[in-house]
Design a protein around this motif. Structure first.
Motif, mmCIF file in Angstrom:
data_model
loop_
_atom_site.group_PDB
_atom_site.id
_atom_site.type_symbol
_atom_site.label_atom_id
_atom_site.label_comp_id
_atom_site.label_asym_id
_atom_site.label_seq_id
_atom_site.Cartn_x
_atom_site.Cartn_y
_atom_site.Cartn_z
ATOM 1 N N LYS A 2 -19.527 5.787 -2.918
ATOM 2 C CA LYS A 2 -18.692 6.770 -3.613
ATOM 3 C C LYS A 2 -17.314 6.869 -2.969
ATOM 4 C CE LYS A 2 -22.273 9.708 -5.509
ATOM 5 N NZ LYS A 2 -22.800 11.068 -5.588
ATOM 6 N N ASP A 3 -17.289 6.769 -1.636
ATOM 7 C CA ASP A 3 -15.999 6.818 -0.943
ATOM 8 C C ASP A 3 -15.112 5.644 -1.352
ATOM 9 O OD1 ASP A 3 -16.771 9.071 0.378
ATOM 10 O OD2 ASP A 3 -17.362 8.036 2.211
ATOM 11 N N GLU A 4 -15.703 4.489 -1.473
ATOM 12 C CA GLU A 4 -14.930 3.317 -1.869
ATOM 13 C C GLU A 4 -14.390 3.464 -3.285
ATOM 14 O OE1 GLU A 4 -15.424 -1.482 -2.559
ATOM 15 O OE2 GLU A 4 -17.047 -0.361 -1.611
ATOM 16 N N MET A 5 -15.202 3.979 -4.193
ATOM 17 C CA MET A 5 -14.749 4.180 -5.583
ATOM 18 C C MET A 5 -13.651 5.235 -5.626
ATOM 19 S SD MET A 5 -18.327 3.712 -7.773
ATOM 20 C CE MET A 5 -18.445 5.422 -8.008
ATOM 21 N N TRP A 6 -13.803 6.294 -4.817
ATOM 22 C CA TRP A 6 -12.784 7.342 -4.786
ATOM 23 C C TRP A 6 -11.463 6.787 -4.256
ATOM 24 C CZ3 TRP A 6 -9.782 9.810 -1.115
ATOM 25 C CH2 TRP A 6 -9.158 10.979 -1.549
ATOM 26 N N MET A 7 -11.520 5.993 -3.197
ATOM 27 C CA MET A 7 -10.302 5.420 -2.629
ATOM 28 C C MET A 7 -9.629 4.451 -3.593
ATOM 29 S SD MET A 7 -9.530 6.792 0.181
ATOM 30 C CE MET A 7 -8.259 5.677 0.702
ATOM 31 N N ARG A 8 -10.423 3.655 -4.325
ATOM 32 C CA ARG A 8 -9.822 2.741 -5.302
ATOM 33 C C ARG A 8 -9.147 3.527 -6.425
ATOM 34 N NH1 ARG A 8 -12.612 -2.875 -5.685
ATOM 35 N NH2 ARG A 8 -13.569 -2.980 -3.639
ATOM 36 N N THR A 9 -9.801 4.578 -6.878
ATOM 37 C CA THR A 9 -9.207 5.419 -7.926
ATOM 38 C C THR A 9 -7.931 6.074 -7.418
ATOM 39 O OG1 THR A 9 -11.409 5.850 -8.814
ATOM 40 C CG2 THR A 9 -9.659 7.313 -9.515
ATOM 41 N N TRP A 10 -7.948 6.584 -6.175
ATOM 42 C CA TRP A 10 -6.778 7.225 -5.587
ATOM 43 C C TRP A 10 -5.626 6.227 -5.465
ATOM 44 C CZ3 TRP A 10 -4.618 11.691 -4.470
ATOM 45 C CH2 TRP A 10 -3.559 11.706 -3.571
ATOM 46 N N THR A 11 -5.922 5.035 -4.986
ATOM 47 C CA THR A 11 -4.899 4.012 -4.806
ATOM 48 C C THR A 11 -4.300 3.587 -6.147
ATOM 49 O OG1 THR A 11 -6.066 3.220 -2.850
ATOM 50 C CG2 THR A 11 -4.434 1.752 -3.792
ATOM 51 N N ASP A 12 -5.127 3.455 -7.156
ATOM 52 C CA ASP A 12 -4.634 3.054 -8.480
ATOM 53 C C ASP A 12 -3.796 4.151 -9.127
ATOM 54 O OD1 ASP A 12 -5.893 0.640 -8.200
ATOM 55 O OD2 ASP A 12 -7.649 1.208 -9.407
ATOM 56 N N GLY A 13 -4.174 5.414 -8.919
ATOM 57 C CA GLY A 13 -3.490 6.510 -9.589
ATOM 58 C C GLY A 13 -2.406 7.168 -8.775
ATOM 59 N N HIS A 14 -2.242 6.779 -7.520
ATOM 60 C CA HIS A 14 -1.272 7.447 -6.654
ATOM 61 C C HIS A 14 0.179 7.354 -7.150
ATOM 62 C CE1 HIS A 14 0.112 9.383 -3.040
ATOM 63 N NE2 HIS A 14 0.995 8.418 -2.881
ATOM 64 N N PRO A 15 0.662 6.207 -7.621
ATOM 65 C CA PRO A 15 2.049 6.170 -8.114
ATOM 66 C C PRO A 15 2.273 7.142 -9.285
ATOM 67 C CG PRO A 15 1.263 3.943 -7.761
ATOM 68 C CD PRO A 15 0.079 4.853 -7.596
ATOM 69 N N HIS A 16 1.308 7.224 -10.177
ATOM 70 C CA HIS A 16 1.435 8.147 -11.308
ATOM 71 C C HIS A 16 1.436 9.594 -10.816
ATOM 72 C CE1 HIS A 16 1.164 9.491 -15.410
ATOM 73 N NE2 HIS A 16 0.098 10.235 -15.109
ATOM 74 N N PHE A 17 0.564 9.899 -9.859
ATOM 75 C CA PHE A 17 0.508 11.241 -9.277
ATOM 76 C C PHE A 17 1.831 11.589 -8.602
ATOM 77 C CE2 PHE A 17 -0.279 13.709 -5.383
ATOM 78 C CZ PHE A 17 -0.700 14.903 -5.950
ATOM 79 N N SER A 18 2.387 10.652 -7.853
ATOM 80 C CA SER A 18 3.649 10.896 -7.151
ATOM 81 C C SER A 18 4.790 11.137 -8.135
ATOM 82 C CB SER A 18 3.995 9.715 -6.249
ATOM 83 O OG SER A 18 3.031 9.571 -5.244
ATOM 84 N N GLU A 19 4.820 10.377 -9.217
ATOM 85 C CA GLU A 19 5.862 10.575 -10.227
ATOM 86 C C GLU A 19 5.733 11.949 -10.878
ATOM 87 O OE1 GLU A 19 5.424 7.355 -12.948
ATOM 88 O OE2 GLU A 19 6.038 5.852 -11.491
ATOM 89 N N ASP A 20 4.502 12.352 -11.199
ATOM 90 C CA ASP A 20 4.293 13.674 -11.794
ATOM 91 C C ASP A 20 4.683 14.782 -10.828
ATOM 92 O OD1 ASP A 20 3.380 12.547 -14.121
ATOM 93 O OD2 ASP A 20 1.250 12.891 -13.692
ATOM 94 N N LEU A 21 4.334 14.622 -9.571
ATOM 95 C CA LEU A 21 4.681 15.620 -8.564
ATOM 96 C C LEU A 21 6.197 15.728 -8.409
ATOM 97 C CD1 LEU A 21 3.524 17.567 -6.463
ATOM 98 C CD2 LEU A 21 3.561 15.674 -4.836
ATOM 99 N N HIS A 22 6.878 14.605 -8.358
ATOM 100 C CA HIS A 22 8.339 14.599 -8.229
ATOM 101 C C HIS A 22 8.991 15.251 -9.444
ATOM 102 C CE1 HIS A 22 12.405 12.817 -8.479
ATOM 103 N NE2 HIS A 22 12.383 13.107 -7.188
#
Length: 54
Positions: A2-22
């Motif tokens: 589960k940790d590996e799946m969570w990290m892959r999801t986080w890594t894939d979605g992080h740029p989108h999250f950062s853009e939304d936060l900015h």
């Protein structure tokens, strides 16, 4: 696993999250920046000192 799946999801979605936060932070701070520019106008400080003198 589960940790590996969570990290892959986080890594894939992080740029989108950062853009939304900015975008959200800019949406909040842009009006405050304009307010700060209005307050520091030369006529604004004179208006404040006249009010205090009354």
């Amino acid at each position: 696993m589960k940790d590996e799946m969570w990290m892959r999801t986080w890594t894939d979605g992080h740029p989108h999250f950062s853009e939304d936060l900015h975008r959200g932070i800019m949406w909040l701070f842009t009006p405050l920046r304009h307010l700060g520019q209005w307050i520091t106008q030369p006529g604004a400080s004179g208006a404040l000192t006249r009010r205090k003198a009354r």
